[in-house]
Design a protein around this motif. Structure first.
Motif, PDB file in Angstrom:
ATOM      1  N   GLU A 186      17.973  34.241  74.537  1.00 62.34           N
ATOM      2  CA  GLU A 186      19.320  34.495  74.040  1.00 62.34           C
ATOM      3  C   GLU A 186      19.333  34.875  72.569  1.00 62.34           C
ATOM      4  O   GLU A 186      20.263  35.540  72.096  1.00 62.34           O
ATOM      5  CB  GLU A 186      20.228  33.285  74.282  1.00 62.34           C
ATOM      6  CG  GLU A 186      19.747  31.994  73.654  1.00 62.34           C
ATOM      7  CD  GLU A 186      18.877  31.174  74.584  1.00 62.34           C
ATOM      8  OE1 GLU A 186      18.882  29.932  74.444  1.00 62.34           O
ATOM      9  OE2 GLU A 186      18.198  31.774  75.425  1.00 62.34           O
ATOM     10  N   LYS A 224      12.840  32.076  82.810  1.00 62.96           N
ATOM     11  CA  LYS A 224      14.021  32.030  81.942  1.00 62.96           C
ATOM     12  C   LYS A 224      14.291  33.395  81.320  1.00 62.96           C
ATOM     13  O   LYS A 224      15.437  33.856  81.265  1.00 62.96           O
ATOM     14  CB  LYS A 224      13.809  30.987  80.841  1.00 62.96           C
ATOM     15  CG  LYS A 224      15.013  30.773  79.939  1.00 62.96           C
ATOM     16  CD  LYS A 224      14.729  29.687  78.914  1.00 62.96           C
ATOM     17  CE  LYS A 224      15.938  29.492  77.992  1.00 62.96           C
ATOM     18  NZ  LYS A 224      15.652  28.451  76.946  1.00 62.96           N
ATOM     19  N   THR A 227      15.435  35.841  84.127  1.00 67.03           N
ATOM     20  CA  THR A 227      16.810  35.514  84.523  1.00 67.03           C
ATOM     21  C   THR A 227      17.799  36.061  83.507  1.00 67.03           C
ATOM     22  O   THR A 227      18.870  36.576  83.863  1.00 67.03           O
ATOM     23  CB  THR A 227      16.980  33.989  84.653  1.00 67.03           C
ATOM     24  OG1 THR A 227      16.103  33.520  85.692  1.00 67.03           O
ATOM     25  CG2 THR A 227      18.411  33.618  85.012  1.00 67.03           C
ATOM     26  N   TYR A 228      17.430  35.972  82.233  1.00 67.28           N
ATOM     27  CA  TYR A 228      18.286  36.523  81.172  1.00 67.28           C
ATOM     28  C   TYR A 228      18.464  38.031  81.365  1.00 67.28           C
ATOM     29  O   TYR A 228      19.580  38.560  81.317  1.00 67.28           O
ATOM     30  CB  TYR A 228      17.680  36.224  79.805  1.00 67.28           C
ATOM     31  CG  TYR A 228      18.481  36.770  78.642  1.00 67.28           C
ATOM     32  CD1 TYR A 228      19.528  36.042  78.092  1.00 67.28           C
ATOM     33  CD2 TYR A 228      18.190  38.018  78.103  1.00 67.28           C
ATOM     34  CE1 TYR A 228      20.274  36.551  77.022  1.00 67.28           C
ATOM     35  CE2 TYR A 228      18.916  38.531  77.039  1.00 67.28           C
ATOM     36  CZ  TYR A 228      19.958  37.783  76.508  1.00 67.28           C
ATOM     37  OH  TYR A 228      20.679  38.304  75.458  1.00 67.28           O
ATOM     38  N   TYR A 229      17.364  38.743  81.580  1.00 66.52           N
ATOM     39  CA  TYR A 229      17.441  40.187  81.815  1.00 66.52           C
ATOM     40  C   TYR A 229      18.308  40.487  83.040  1.00 66.52           C
ATOM     41  O   TYR A 229      19.160  41.386  83.015  1.00 66.52           O
ATOM     42  CB  TYR A 229      16.040  40.768  82.031  1.00 66.52           C
ATOM     43  CG  TYR A 229      15.268  41.061  80.774  1.00 66.52           C
ATOM     44  CD1 TYR A 229      15.834  41.783  79.727  1.00 66.52           C
ATOM     45  CD2 TYR A 229      13.951  40.650  80.630  1.00 66.52           C
ATOM     46  CE1 TYR A 229      15.119  42.071  78.582  1.00 66.52           C
ATOM     47  CE2 TYR A 229      13.222  40.932  79.474  1.00 66.52           C
ATOM     48  CZ  TYR A 229      13.811  41.640  78.461  1.00 66.52           C
ATOM     49  OH  TYR A 229      13.100  41.924  77.324  1.00 66.52           O
ATOM     50  N   LYS A 230      18.075  39.737  84.102  1.00 70.66           N
ATOM     51  CA  LYS A 230      18.820  39.959  85.341  1.00 70.66           C
ATOM     52  C   LYS A 230      20.309  39.748  85.133  1.00 70.66           C
ATOM     53  O   LYS A 230      21.139  40.542  85.595  1.00 70.66           O
ATOM     54  CB  LYS A 230      18.296  39.016  86.423  1.00 70.66           C
ATOM     55  CG  LYS A 230      18.954  39.183  87.788  1.00 70.66           C
ATOM     56  CD  LYS A 230      18.330  38.234  88.801  1.00 70.66           C
ATOM     57  CE  LYS A 230      18.962  38.399  90.174  1.00 70.66           C
ATOM     58  NZ  LYS A 230      18.356  37.467  91.168  1.00 70.66           N
ATOM     59  N   ASP A 231      20.679  38.686  84.426  1.00 71.35           N
ATOM     60  CA  ASP A 231      22.098  38.390  84.172  1.00 71.35           C
ATOM     61  C   ASP A 231      22.764  39.478  83.340  1.00 71.35           C
ATOM     62  O   ASP A 231      23.984  39.670  83.437  1.00 71.35           O
ATOM     63  CB  ASP A 231      22.238  37.038  83.470  1.00 71.35           C
ATOM     64  CG  ASP A 231      21.893  35.860  84.380  1.00 71.35           C
ATOM     65  OD1 ASP A 231      21.821  36.077  85.605  1.00 71.35           O
ATOM     66  OD2 ASP A 231      21.682  34.758  83.856  1.00 71.35           O
ATOM     67  N   LYS A 232      21.976  40.170  82.526  1.00 72.05           N
ATOM     68  CA  LYS A 232      22.510  41.248  81.699  1.00 72.05           C
ATOM     69  C   LYS A 232      22.524  42.591  82.421  1.00 72.05           C
ATOM     70  O   LYS A 232      22.935  43.604  81.861  1.00 72.05           O
ATOM     71  CB  LYS A 232      21.700  41.377  80.402  1.00 72.05           C
ATOM     72  CG  LYS A 232      21.757  40.140  79.504  1.00 72.05           C
ATOM     73  CD  LYS A 232      23.159  39.876  79.001  1.00 72.05           C
ATOM     74  CE  LYS A 232      23.190  38.655  78.088  1.00 72.05           C
ATOM     75  NZ  LYS A 232      24.559  38.349  77.602  1.00 72.05           N
ATOM     76  N   ILE A 254      13.540  34.821  91.826  1.00 75.00           N
ATOM     77  CA  ILE A 254      13.881  35.911  90.892  1.00 75.00           C
ATOM     78  C   ILE A 254      12.807  36.999  90.998  1.00 75.00           C
ATOM     79  O   ILE A 254      12.192  37.394  90.011  1.00 75.00           O
ATOM     80  CB  ILE A 254      14.011  35.417  89.440  1.00 75.00           C
ATOM     81  CG1 ILE A 254      12.747  34.641  89.007  1.00 75.00           C
ATOM     82  CG2 ILE A 254      15.226  34.566  89.241  1.00 75.00           C
ATOM     83  CD1 ILE A 254      12.676  34.445  87.506  1.00 75.00           C
TER      84      ILE A 254
END
Length: 335
Positions: A186, A224, A227-232, A254
């Motif tokens: 983040e 982690k 997941t951040y990339y995926k959420d974006k 994931i």
């Protein structure tokens, strides 16, 4: 909170004075250096901290008065090492200019589909020093590891790759990153996401590629990040995946959008039964995960033909085109 590791600030060294003799002199070392206007501090753990531009004074003192084989050092992001290895770190100061001046650009290596259409490009970082001389990536990243600049170097490379991706029209841009250079997605990736938004890049156009997949130790940390990339809304790939698939098994939930077969299993695959076995297993695993398989490192037509017949759908390698400073159009590629 900001990503301090991504900044190239003055390097600070910590020294651990071990052994009864050295430990007894710790306070005297501090007092001596302070009398000579060296900004030295003592941490709660009784470690000396000295900025790099005053390092010669403390090294001279160590050589003259202390048992140097019992002294260890580290930089802010490094591991403890014997004092005898400090010259290797001091000799890498040249890397700071490359990072500060962002002396990095990207070359484009094409990725093609099995029907011959252009699918995208991998964006590969290339470097020059302050005088315009080329610096090899392997040399640069090794220096970054020694000097504790890996976070900063990886960020500069990611940002350059995003800017180069903006020149592409509707095809994918594969952008490398080293998981160990990102301690907090983040914060470490915020500037990358902001730049992509400023350039109006479609998140689905960018594929963030995990390099050194086989060296990932902290899989939870990697999950982690992904997941951040995926959420974006971005896509991601695993590079150099080979036999065993240990990392893939741990990423359940994931799964990557793309997986690259390690080039050592691609070379001469058309005449090596063991490599063919691994290539088939890889393909089956990718299909079971809903992941698109990509064969990289193709240098011969026979390798490409065997992999295509086996069921691979994406291809990359010198056989189709070497990395170039400009994206080579489809009709100029060998296919």
């Amino acid at each position: 909170m900001s990503c301090q590791g991504c900044k190239v600030s003055d390097l600070t060294y910590q020294f651990d004075l071990q052994g009864q003799y050295n430990e007894a002199l710790t306070d005297k070392v501090k007092e001596h250096l302070q009398r000579n206007d060296v900004p030295v501090t003592l941490t709660k753990e009784n470690k000396l901290k000295v900025p790099e531009h005053h390092i010669r004074e403390i090294l001279d003192f160590f050589e003259d008065h202390m048992e140097t084989d019992q002294i260890f050092f580290r930089t802010s992001q490094g591991e403890w090492s014997p004092l005898s290895e400090i010259s290797e770190v001091l000799e890498t100061s040249w890397i700071d200019e490359i990072i500060l001046e962002e002396l990095v650009h990207c070359h484009y290596q094409p990725i093609l589909r099995s029907d011959g259409e252009l699918f995208g490009y991998e964006l590969l970082a290339r470097f020059t020093d302050g005088e315009g001389n080329m610096v090899y990536p392997g040399e640069l990243f090794q220096a970054a590891r020694l000097r504790g600049r890996l976070y900063a170097l990886d960020r500069v490379c990611r940002m350059a790759a995003v800017r180069h991706a903006a020149r592409l029209d509707k095809v994918k841009a594969f952008i490398n990153f080293i998981p160990t250079s990102i301690y907090s997605p983040e914060f470490c990736l915020r500037s990358t996401m902001q730049l992509a938004s400023q350039l109006n890049l479609d998140p689905q156009q960018l594929v963030f590629e995990v390099v050194e997949t086989d060296k990932v130790d902290d899989v939870e940390h990697l999950k982690k990040i992904l997941t951040y990339y995926k959420d974006k809304g971005f896509m991601y790939a695993l590079d150099d995946v080979g036999e065993g698939f240990s990392t893939i098994e741990l990423l359940t939930g994931i799964e990557p959008h793309y997986m690259k077969l390690d080039r050592k299993f691609v070379s001469d695959v058309h005449e090596d039964p063991e490599k063919q076995r691994v290539a088939h297993l890889f393909l089956e695993k990718a299909r079971s995960m809903g992941t698109i398989p990509l064969a990289e490192g193709i240098e011969q037509q026979q390798e490409y033909q065997w992999l295509k017949d086996a069921g691979y759908v994406l291809f990359q390698g010198y056989y189709f085109g070497r990395p170039q400073s400009e994206p080579v159009p489809r009709d100029a590629l060998n296919f």
